[in-house]
Design an enzyme around this catalytic site. Sequence first.
Site, PDB file in Angstrom:
ATOM      1  CD  GLU A   1       7.802  40.142  38.953  1.00 24.11           C
ATOM      2  OE1 GLU A   1       7.116  39.267  39.520  1.00 24.11           O
ATOM      3  OE2 GLU A   1       7.414  40.757  37.953  1.00 24.11           O
TER       4      GLU A   1
ATOM      5  CD  GLU B   1       8.210  40.040  33.965  1.00 26.43           C
ATOM      6  OE1 GLU B   1       9.294  39.535  34.329  1.00 26.43           O
ATOM      7  OE2 GLU B   1       7.094  39.656  34.360  1.00 26.43           O
TER       8      GLU B   1
END
Length: 324
Positions: free
Chosen positions: A162, A250
Amino acid sequence: MKFLLLTCLFIANNWISSVISKDAALETVSKHGQLSVDGVNLVNQYGEKVQLKGMSLFWSVWMPYYYNKTTVDNIKEYCHSNIVRPMMAIDTKDGGYLTDPDNEEALIDAVVEAAIEDDIYVLVDWQDFEAENHLEQSLYFFDRLSKKYGGYPNIIYEPYNEPITLEWSNVVKPYHEAVIKTIRNNDPDNLIVVGTPQWSQRLDLAAADPILNQSNIMYSLHFYAGTHQQSERDITKAAIDAGLPVFVSEYGTVNADASLPVNVSETLLWYEFMEERGMSYVNFAVSDKEEGAAALIPGTPPEKVCWEDYLTESGKIVVEHNKA
């Protein structure tokens, strides 16, 4: 409240049954083989669209007790998954790859080898928020990983979990290009899922300046249904319409901080959105931490992972969807 929850689960189960037709656990590597990207679609060795649905583990440094074959076996059988995602911690207050690479590599290897034996795919995640500052270590890790396992069609690479930075073209994209080059020196074919800015939500930035001259690359989207809703779906739709292949590496049914409540209505909207586009997605997380995003109740041992009596509210919704 209990009546409301049961009602929501009933609605969710019936909606799922009407939309999904395949138990992910039956959609194995031996059935689909080498994956590749065709336009915006993930396809199998026969050029047919394929969908991966499964579970992410929690950060390796905090829940190493789930990094084993027992857990992976149960993720496939009882969480009805054809993909597992080990999350290798890179740099935390309690350690990680930067301070203990041998131990972290051993944890990842255990999950990769279990996935290969269990005939499912495995998405190896470099769990980092500032990976551009750890490029040397990342190149070393993915060189090793691709040399050791690149010959197996099971393996999928996620080189940057991320990215926080919004600098896609000048920071995140060059990082990805360097890691992709290293992987491709050893593994010319397997799928690579690249992280996008702002915690893998700004697909629009990648769509405006995609990685060129590479095959079998997809772009990650992360969402949590309690926080990320229609505006994120609009960004995602626009990116896909612009030709960007997207993989949800995710997602959670709760808020972005992993807290309750489970947002059933928004979770179902996301499922509908992803199913309409045949997108693959991985739930966060196989965890027994006392938080909303955990699929397991506190104290769940590896041999009970994904057993119905050990699933949380979130876990039950996710598993019902995976197997429908």
